[in-house]
Design an enzyme around this catalytic site. Structure first.
Site, PDB file in Angstrom:
ATOM      1  N   GLY A  11       0.816  -1.219   0.000  1.00 55.34           N
ATOM      2  CA  GLY A  11       0.000   0.000   0.000  1.00 55.34           C
ATOM      3  C   GLY A  11       0.844   1.260   0.000  1.00 55.34           C
ATOM      4  O   GLY A  11       0.461   2.282   0.564  1.00 55.34           O
ATOM      5  N   GLY A  15       0.933   1.380  -4.793  1.00 57.14           N
ATOM      6  CA  GLY A  15      -0.305   0.757  -4.307  1.00 57.14           C
ATOM      7  C   GLY A  15      -1.433   1.769  -4.146  1.00 57.14           C
ATOM      8  O   GLY A  15      -2.587   1.506  -4.502  1.00 57.14           O
ATOM      9  N   HIS A 176      13.681  -5.939 -17.371  1.00 56.27           N
ATOM     10  CA  HIS A 176      13.395  -4.581 -16.902  1.00 56.27           C
ATOM     11  C   HIS A 176      14.641  -4.056 -16.197  1.00 56.27           C
ATOM     12  O   HIS A 176      14.687  -3.898 -14.997  1.00 56.27           O
ATOM     13  CB  HIS A 176      12.210  -4.628 -15.931  1.00 56.27           C
TER      14      HIS A 176
HETATM   15  O1  TXD Z   1       7.635  -0.836 -13.655  1.00 54.46           O
HETATM   16  C1  TXD Z   1       7.942  -1.387 -12.619  1.00 54.46           C
HETATM   17  N1  TXD Z   1       7.873  -2.704 -12.522  1.00 54.46           N
HETATM   18  C2  TXD Z   1       8.378  -0.581 -11.460  1.00 54.46           C
HETATM   19  C3  TXD Z   1       8.669  -1.264 -10.222  1.00 54.46           C
HETATM   20  C4  TXD Z   1       8.492   0.814 -11.565  1.00 54.46           C
HETATM   21  C5  TXD Z   1       8.791   1.554 -10.448  1.00 54.46           C
HETATM   22  C6  TXD Z   1       9.019   0.957  -9.140  1.00 54.46           C
HETATM   23  N2  TXD Z   1       8.952  -0.451  -9.108  1.00 54.46           N
HETATM   24  C7  TXD Z   1       9.088  -1.199  -7.864  1.00 54.46           C
HETATM   25  O2  TXD Z   1       7.804  -1.327  -7.239  1.00 54.46           O
HETATM   26  C8  TXD Z   1       9.938  -0.592  -6.797  1.00 54.46           C
HETATM   27  O3  TXD Z   1      11.300  -0.777  -7.062  1.00 54.46           O
HETATM   28  C9  TXD Z   1       9.465  -1.367  -5.581  1.00 54.46           C
HETATM   29  O4  TXD Z   1      10.110  -2.624  -5.508  1.00 54.46           O
HETATM   30  C10 TXD Z   1       7.982  -1.578  -5.840  1.00 54.46           C
HETATM   31  C11 TXD Z   1       7.047  -0.691  -5.034  1.00 54.46           C
HETATM   32  O5  TXD Z   1       7.361   0.666  -5.235  1.00 54.46           O
HETATM   33  P1  TXD Z   1       6.670   1.807  -4.338  1.00 54.46           P
HETATM   34  O6  TXD Z   1       7.191   3.100  -4.819  1.00 54.46           O
HETATM   35  O7  TXD Z   1       5.215   1.593  -4.255  1.00 54.46           O
HETATM   36  O8  TXD Z   1       7.336   1.474  -2.909  1.00 54.46           O
HETATM   37  P2  TXD Z   1       6.825   1.897  -1.448  1.00 54.46           P
HETATM   38  O9  TXD Z   1       6.115   3.198  -1.485  1.00 54.46           O
HETATM   39  O10 TXD Z   1       7.988   1.747  -0.538  1.00 54.46           O
HETATM   40  O11 TXD Z   1       5.732   0.778  -1.118  1.00 54.46           O
HETATM   41  C12 TXD Z   1       6.087  -0.535  -0.865  1.00 54.46           C
HETATM   42  C13 TXD Z   1       5.124  -1.042   0.184  1.00 54.46           C
HETATM   43  C14 TXD Z   1       5.243  -0.338   1.538  1.00 54.46           C
HETATM   44  O12 TXD Z   1       4.007   0.248   1.899  1.00 54.46           O
HETATM   45  C15 TXD Z   1       5.625  -1.461   2.509  1.00 54.46           C
HETATM   46  O13 TXD Z   1       5.044  -1.326   3.790  1.00 54.46           O
HETATM   47  C16 TXD Z   1       5.068  -2.666   1.777  1.00 54.46           C
HETATM   48  O14 TXD Z   1       5.381  -2.437   0.410  1.00 54.46           O
HETATM   49  N3  TXD Z   1       5.628  -3.913   2.238  1.00 54.46           N
HETATM   50  C17 TXD Z   1       4.903  -5.049   2.301  1.00 54.46           C
HETATM   51  N4  TXD Z   1       3.641  -5.289   1.932  1.00 54.46           N
HETATM   52  C18 TXD Z   1       3.175  -6.545   2.135  1.00 54.46           C
HETATM   53  N5  TXD Z   1       3.944  -7.526   2.644  1.00 54.46           N
HETATM   54  C19 TXD Z   1       5.225  -7.329   2.994  1.00 54.46           C
HETATM   55  N6  TXD Z   1       5.969  -8.320   3.472  1.00 54.46           N
HETATM   56  C20 TXD Z   1       5.750  -6.028   2.823  1.00 54.46           C
HETATM   57  N7  TXD Z   1       6.956  -5.462   3.076  1.00 54.46           N
HETATM   58  C21 TXD Z   1       6.870  -4.173   2.715  1.00 54.46           C
END
Ligand code: TXD
Length: 318
Positions: A11, A15, A176
């Site tokens: 989230g 998210g 990617h």
């Molecule tokens: O095109 C693409 N594929 C991408 C991918 C383009 C840009 C960014 N991309 C990747 O997406 C980036 O490198 C990250 O690995 C992910 C998510 O990026 P975002 O910017 O949304 O990261 P955030 O804001 O840090 O959100 C990640 C959330 C955060 O709220 C954590 O609390 C949660 O992941 N999180 C979890 N959720 C569920 N279960 C577990 N175990 C967990 N651990 C962390």
């Protein structure tokens, strides 16, 4: 008839935008899951309270329990850390593979019939891991990277030529990462080769080539360009829009041809690895992988990209 259900795992930045886009487009009821307490509930309450203004009739709720994703038709995974300036996507593999393992178990045990679209980085490795842990058929587990990488390439071409993005067709193949392969030969404006239009604009083939090379290089580095500007975190609007296009294609059985990170079975000379290629997305998920002829240069670039994916996936010792 019941509305479709979309579960979003993670989230954070992407998210949150995913949840809002699902609601605005009324793709279905949305459940936003995160391990952080209260945050997904807060984000979704905020989005849901805009419903009377935006006029959407879907529910948007947050949770910390995997039980609430039961019955999801599509699950989009963004759980995991994003890059910081100076980091490559591959630097995230250690921490994000632990997160992906627990996420995949949660999906496997609670939404066994779902289609999964993985966004978390390093993308090609995280999709591979997700498919292994869930054991879902490959047509139901895919990754989003190519829609975004291609969109970036298309945007740069449209800006350069002063034409609408809607009339630009261009695609990237491969992993990617820095080795992704923007396909120049097939880039067109309503079917007219982009190289021809660049030559017209600059009156010289050499200059046209130089401009195209700069756009190709900018595409490959586009994620990093945003990371550097933001200073904290990575792109989130465009990755969310891109995954929504894939989810919509599946939910509405659109048969769209979208570059998708899919498990290859000999196509493009790749066997048993997830790599970005054009796929038909519809009610069956990845319904078809579209193979077409690459010239020697393109195939060499593809091979190079696949080698990078193989090395990364190999480092997970699955
Ligand atoms: O095109 C693409 N594929 C991408 C991918 C383009 C840009 C960014 N991309 C990747 O997406 C980036 O490198 C990250 O690995 C992910 C998510 O990026 P975002 O910017 O949304 O990261 P955030 O804001 O840090 O959100 C990640 C959330 C955060 O709220 C954590 O609390 C949660 O992941 N999180 C979890 N959720 C569920 N279960 C577990 N175990 C967990 N651990 C962390």
């Amino acid at each position: 008839m019941a509305r479709p259900k979309i579960a979003l795992i993670g989230g954070g930045q992407i998210g949150g935008v995913l949840a809002q886009l699902c609601a605005l487009r009324e793709l279905g009821d949305v459940v936003l899951f995160d391990i952080v307490e209260n945050m997904p509930q807060g984000k979704t309450l905020d989005i849901a309270e805009a419903a009377p203004v935006d006029n959407f009739d879907v529910s948007v709720t947050g949770t910390n329990s995997y039980k609430d994703i039961a019955g999801a038709n599509v699950v989009i995974v963004t759980a995991g850390l994003p890059r910081k300036p100076g980091m490559s996507r591959d630097d995230l593999i250690g921490v994000n593979s632990k997160i992906m393992t627990s996420v995949a178990e949660g999906i496997r045990d609670n939404a066994p019939d779902a289609f999964i679209i993985v966004i978390s980085n390093p993308l090609d490795a995280m999709v591979t891991l997700c498919q292994k842990v869930t054991g879902f058929p490959a047509c139901r587990v895919m990754g989003q990277a190519g829609v975004l990488d291609s969109a970036r390439f298309q945007a740069f071409i449209a800006w350069e030529l002063g034409v609408s993005v809607r009339d630009v067709n261009a695609m990237t193949l491969g992993g990617h990462g820095d080795t992704m392969v923007p396909l120049v030969r097939y880039a067109s404006v309503n079917g007219i080769p982009v190289m021809e239009l660049l030559e017209q604009k600059y009156g010289s083939a050499a200059k046209a080539q130089e401009v195209m090379t700069a756009m190709v290089e900018r595409t490959k580095a586009a994620g990093g360009e945003v990371v550097k500007l933001l200073g904290n975190g990575s792109a989130f609007y465009s990755p969310a829009s891109s995954a929504i296009a894939m989810a919509e294609a599946i939910l509405k059985d659109q048969k769209r041809v979208l570059p998708t990170c899919a498990l290859l079975n000999g196509e493009f000379g790749v066997d048993g690895f997830y790599v970005g290629v054009p796929c038909v997305l519809g009610a069956g998920g990845v319904e078809k992988i579209i193979e077409f002829k690459l010239d020697a240069t393109e195939q060499a670039l593809m091979d190079n990209s696949v080698a990078a994916v193989k090395e990364l996936v190999g480092s997970m010792n699955l």
